[in-house]
Design an enzyme around this catalytic site. Structure first.
Site, mmCIF file in Angstrom:
data_model
loop_
_atom_site.group_PDB
_atom_site.id
_atom_site.type_symbol
_atom_site.label_atom_id
_atom_site.label_comp_id
_atom_site.label_asym_id
_atom_site.label_seq_id
_atom_site.Cartn_x
_atom_site.Cartn_y
_atom_site.Cartn_z
ATOM 1 N N THR A 14 1.000 -1.226 0.012
ATOM 2 C CA THR A 14 0.031 0.048 0.149
ATOM 3 C C THR A 14 0.912 1.227 -0.170
ATOM 4 O OG1 THR A 14 -0.094 -0.084 2.318
ATOM 5 C CG2 THR A 14 -2.085 -0.900 1.091
ATOM 6 N N VAL A 15 2.035 1.328 0.895
ATOM 7 C CA VAL A 15 2.666 2.404 0.989
ATOM 8 C C VAL A 15 3.290 2.859 -0.465
ATOM 9 C CG1 VAL A 15 4.404 3.660 2.134
ATOM 10 C CG2 VAL A 15 3.069 2.029 3.367
ATOM 11 N N LYS A 107 11.015 0.587 10.531
ATOM 12 C CA LYS A 107 11.392 0.987 11.858
ATOM 13 C C LYS A 107 12.034 -0.228 12.305
ATOM 14 C CE LYS A 107 7.035 0.612 10.974
ATOM 15 N NZ LYS A 107 6.015 1.141 10.314
ATOM 16 N N GLU A 131 11.187 9.295 7.991
ATOM 17 C CA GLU A 131 9.888 10.011 8.591
ATOM 18 C C GLU A 131 9.096 9.056 8.598
ATOM 19 O OE1 GLU A 131 8.021 11.994 10.441
ATOM 20 O OE2 GLU A 131 9.276 13.943 9.618
ATOM 21 N N VAL A 134 7.880 6.345 11.856
ATOM 22 C CA VAL A 134 7.305 6.387 12.920
ATOM 23 C C VAL A 134 6.029 7.525 13.133
ATOM 24 C CG1 VAL A 134 7.723 7.723 15.313
ATOM 25 C CG2 VAL A 134 9.669 6.792 14.112
ATOM 26 N N GLY A 136 3.037 7.060 11.322
ATOM 27 C CA GLY A 136 2.439 7.190 10.026
ATOM 28 C C GLY A 136 2.742 8.639 9.430
ATOM 29 N N GLY A 189 -7.478 -6.748 8.640
ATOM 30 C CA GLY A 189 -6.102 -6.496 7.953
ATOM 31 C C GLY A 189 -5.295 -5.678 8.901
ATOM 32 N N LYS A 207 9.586 2.477 17.233
ATOM 33 C CA LYS A 207 9.419 3.619 16.992
ATOM 34 C C LYS A 207 9.962 4.497 18.109
ATOM 35 C CE LYS A 207 5.367 2.448 14.216
ATOM 36 N NZ LYS A 207 3.892 2.309 14.466
#
Lengths: 428, 428
Positions: A14-15, A107, A131, A134, A136, A189, A207
Site C-alpha cells: 500500500t505505501v 522501523k 519520517e 514513526v 505514519g 487486516g 519507533k
C-alpha cells in the site's frame, strides 16, 4: 537545479503504491515545490503480476532489490519492503555503498541497525531518512530533529501503534473482550504478519527507540526499551480504569534522567480528559517536551496508504530540495551510548488481582506492599460469586523496582488465584 | 563546514533575549546538531541599558538595526522588532540587499509585504524564514512546507491567538464578562500595544494569511481575510453555546474551493468534545488537512520567551545545517494570485438577538429568515424581565451571503432592540 531526482522504489504494498501515485499525479506540484522534477526510474516487488491500481509500465522492473538499489539511473533508494534484516538491509547497504541516498519506512531495520546504517550513510556522504517509520503521517521526525533543534529535549511520549489503540478503544466502546477485538483487528487486516509485533509492543518500541536517539543524542538502543504488550489487559481493567477517570493506552515514554536513559513502552492509565486519553482508534499521538518549547502535541493517522506515503514523500522532497540532515539529527559518530535507566521514575500503579476467598487474604497482600515501602491510595474488593475475589489497588507513587519486588513476594503467597496485573498511571 | 554561523539580532524583548540565552547556553548542542557553531556577532534594540538577565558584553552593539543587518560579520539577520513597516522592514530589506539570510517572527510585516520580501530574498539568492511568526512554539510552518510537501493541501484551520483564547476560556470558566477578562488579560501583559490586533482578530488573520500562501501556493493576501473579532461575544453567547455542546473559539479557516480562496478568522462555535473545543488558555492549535495525509493536528504554546525563541532557533538551525527552502514553499515568482471567495462554504449559524416585547416580533424575524431561504434548526426565546426578549436561533446550513442579506433585512424591522450576533458553527 532542474535535473530530476530519480527514485528507485523497492516494495509495492500500500505505501509503495501510494508513493507511485503521488509522483505520477502531482508531478507539477512536486516540481514547483522542489525546484526540480521528481521521477521514478525503477521499481521492485515480490510479485510482478498484480493489479496495484496504478500503471508501472513507465518504470524498469527489477526482481532483485539490490540490483534496483544500485542502478545508475537511481538517485534515491526508497525502501518499503520491511523486515529488520534480509533483502531490506542488504539493499539499503548496497544503495549506500553505491552512493545513493536512502528513504525508508522500516522501523524494525533502523531499531536494530540504525547506528551502523547511519554511520555507513554519513561515511559515504549520503543521507538516510525515515519520517514514515514513526507515527505514519505525522511529521514527527522532522518536528523533533529540526523544529526542536534549539531545545534540550526533556521527554518524548507517544501512542504509536494504531492497532493496539484500536483494540483498546474498541474494548471500551463495545464491551467486548481482548480476544474478540484481536480477531476483529485481524479480519480488518490491521495486524502485522507476526501479531506480536503489534500487541506485544515491539513495533511501537522500535519507533520509541528511534525518537529517543534524536531526542537525546544517543545511539538507538531498542534492546533496553522496557517492553510490555496489551495481551493481558482485560475488559475489567478497561472498566475499572474508566470508573476512576482513566483510559488504558499502550504508551511510550522516553526521558533522560540523572540515572540514564529511560525508555518504556507499556499499557498505562492516562487521564481520560487528557489529549492522550481521548485518542480513539488508529490515530497516533506524539508528545514532545523541550526546555524551551515546553510541550508540543502532534496527532494524526498512524498508518494507511495516503498518510504513510505522505511521510515518505516528505523525505523525498527534502532530498529534492537539497535538505540533508543526519539520520538522527547529528553525526552518528557523535551519538552517545546511554546508560539504560530501567524503571527509575516513580509513578502510582494500578494493580488488579484475583484472591482466593480465604480469611486474611487481603491482609497478606497489604502487608507485602507495606513491606516493599508501597503505600496504598485506594483499594476495592469486588463482589464475587465463586471461590475467588477480584481486588483492585491503586498505589501511591512508587518505583517499578519496588513494585516488582512486591509482585515477587505476592507470587509466593498462598492466596493468589492468578498473576496480578500491574499498570503504570501516567499523569501526562 | 565548521565556520560559525554568525547572527545579528535586532530586538531584545522576551523573544530576542530567549534566542541569546539559547545560543549562549547550548553552544555545544547546537554545534553538534548543525555541524558548525552558531554565534552572535552583534545585537540591537531600542534601549541599551536594561537588565535582560543575560550578558550582551560579548556582542557588538548597534543602535541602528539597518547598520546591524548589513554588518560584514553577520550571516543571518534575526528580526525580532515587530511592526509591519518602519525599522523592521527597512532592516530586513537592507539585510537582503547586503546578501544576508533573514529569520523573522514578524507576522504583520510578512502579511503585508511577504510577497515582495520573499521575491527580493530569492532574487538575491537568500532565504527568508518565519517559523516563529505563526503559532509560537509549534513547528507548523515546517510541518506544512516540508512535512506535507507531497500533499495537495485541502484545508488549514487554527486557533492562533492565545490572548483571545485566554479571554474566551476564562469567560466560560469564571462566568465573568468580556470587559472584565479583557482587563485581566491587559494586566497580565497578554495584549499587544494596540489590543485590536489581538481581540480584533488581526494578529491571527496575519498568521492565517501566511499559512494559506504555503498551503495553496498563492500570494499572501491578508486584505481578503474575512476578519471578525471577539469583542461582541457576551457571556450569554458562551453559555448558550455550552448548553448546546459547543465552545466559542476565534477560529481561522482557509480553503481553496471551486470559487477561489476562502480565508476567514472569526469567532465560531466548535463541538466541545473536539480537539479545538478543548483547547484552553493561551495554547494554540493548528489543523492541517491534505489529500494524502488526511488530518494532522498540532498543539502547543502560542507565545512566550521559550517557545517563540525555540521557533526562531528552528529557522536559525535550518540555515546552519544548509537547509534552504523558499519562504512560502515554492519560488515567490510562481505563487498565484488567488481569487478571493468570500463566505462561499455553507454552514449552520448561531444567531442571538434582543427583540422588543411586541406581538408578532418573533414571526417577523422568522419571516425574514424564510425569505432569505434560511431554514431554522432550533429557536428559543428566553424569559425576560424588561421590555426586550433574548432570542436564540440556530439555522440549518446556509451561506454567509444569504445570512448577511437576512441580517440586513432584520435591521430594518421595528422589533430589533439591538444588532444580532451571528456566529458560524464549524463542525471540525
Amino acid at each position: 537545479m532542474t535535473k530530476p531526482l530519480r527514485l528507485g522504489i523497492a516494495g509495492l504494498g500500500t505505501v509503495g503504491t501510494g508513493v507511485v501515485k503521488i509522483v505520477r499525479q502531482k508531478a507539477d506540484l512536486l516540481a514547483a515545490r522542489a525546484g526540480r522534477p521528481v521521477a521514478i526510474s525503477a521499481v521492485s516487488a515480490r510479485t510482478r503480476d498484480k493489479d496495484r491500481g496504478v500503471s508501472l509500465s513507465d518504470y524498469t522492473w527489477e526482481d532483485d532489490p539490490v540490483a534496483l538499489a544500485t542502478r545508475d539511473d537511481v538517485d534515491v533508494f526508497v525502501e518499503l519492503m520491511g523486515g529488520s534484516d534480509g533483502p531490506a538491509k542488504a539493499a539499503t547497504e548496497a544503495a549506500i555503498t553505491a552512493g545513493k541516498d536512502v528513504v525508508t519506512a522500516n522501523k524494525a531495520m533502523l531499531a536494530h541497525h540504525g547506528q551502523a546504517l547511519a554511520t555507513a550513510a554519513e561515511t559515504a556522504g549520503r543521507v538516510l531518512r525515515f519520517e514514515a517509520a514513526v507515527a505514519g503521517g505525522i511529521p514527527v521526525v522532522k518536528a523533533l530533529t529540526e523544529g526542536l533543534a534549539g531545545n534540550d529535549v526533556t521527554r518524548v511520549m507517544g501512542v504509536m501503534n494504531g492497532t493496539c489503540n484500536y483494540i483498546l478503544t474498541r474494548m471500551q466502546a463495545t464491551g467486548q473482550g481482548y480476544n474478540a477485538l484481536f480477531e476483529e483487528a485481524d479480519k480488518l487486516g490491521y495486524l502485522e504478519a507476526d501479531p506480536n509485533l503489534d500487541v506485544g509492543g515491539i513495533d511501537a518500541g522500535h519507533k520509541l527507540a528511534l525518537l529517543s536517539s534524536i531526542a537525546f543524542g544517543t545511539q538507538v538502543n531498542f534492546n533496553d526499551v522496557e517492553l510490555e504488550g496489551i495481551q493481558s489487559i482485560t475488559l475489567e481493567d478497561i472498566k475499572h480504569a474508566a470508573d476512576m477517570g482513566y483510559r488504558i493506552k499502550l504508551l511510550g515514554v522516553a526521558q533522560l534522567t540523572g540515572r540514564g536513559l529511560e525508555q518504556r513502552m507499556s499499557p498505562c492509565l492516562v487521564p481520560e480528559s487528557s489529549p492522550l486519553g481521548q485518542l480513539e482508534g488508529g490515530t497516533n499521538m506524539v508528545v514532545l517536551e523541550g526546555d524551551m518549547v515546553e510541550q508540543i502535541v502532534l496527532r494524526g493517522p498512524g498508518a494507511g496508504e495516503g498518510p504513510t506515503a505522505s511521510a515518505v514523500m516528505s523525505d523525498v522532497m527534502d532530498i529534492a530540495r537539497g535538505i540533508r540532515v543526519s539520520t538522527f539529527g547529528q553525526p552518528a559518530s557523535g551519538l552517545q551510548q546511554a546508560t539504560a535507566a530501567r524503571a527509575s521514575t516513580p509513578a502510582p500503579f494500578y494493580l488488579r488481582m484475583d484472591l482466593e476467598d480465604k480469611p486474611g487474604a487481603l491482609a497478606k497482600v497489604a502487608t507485602v506492599l507495606g513491606d516493599a515501602g508501597i503505600s496504598i491510595d485506594r483499594m476495592r474488593q469486588y463482589r464475587h460469586d465463586d471461590t475467588t475475589a477480584p481486588v483492585l489497588i491503586v498505589t501511591h507513587k512508587t518505583t517499578r523496582t519496588a513494585l516488582d519486588s512486591a509482585l515477587d513476594a505476592m507470587g509466593k503467597l498462598d492466596v493468589m488465584a492468578s498473576s496480578p496485573v500491574a499498570l503504570r498511571i501516567e499523569t501526562v
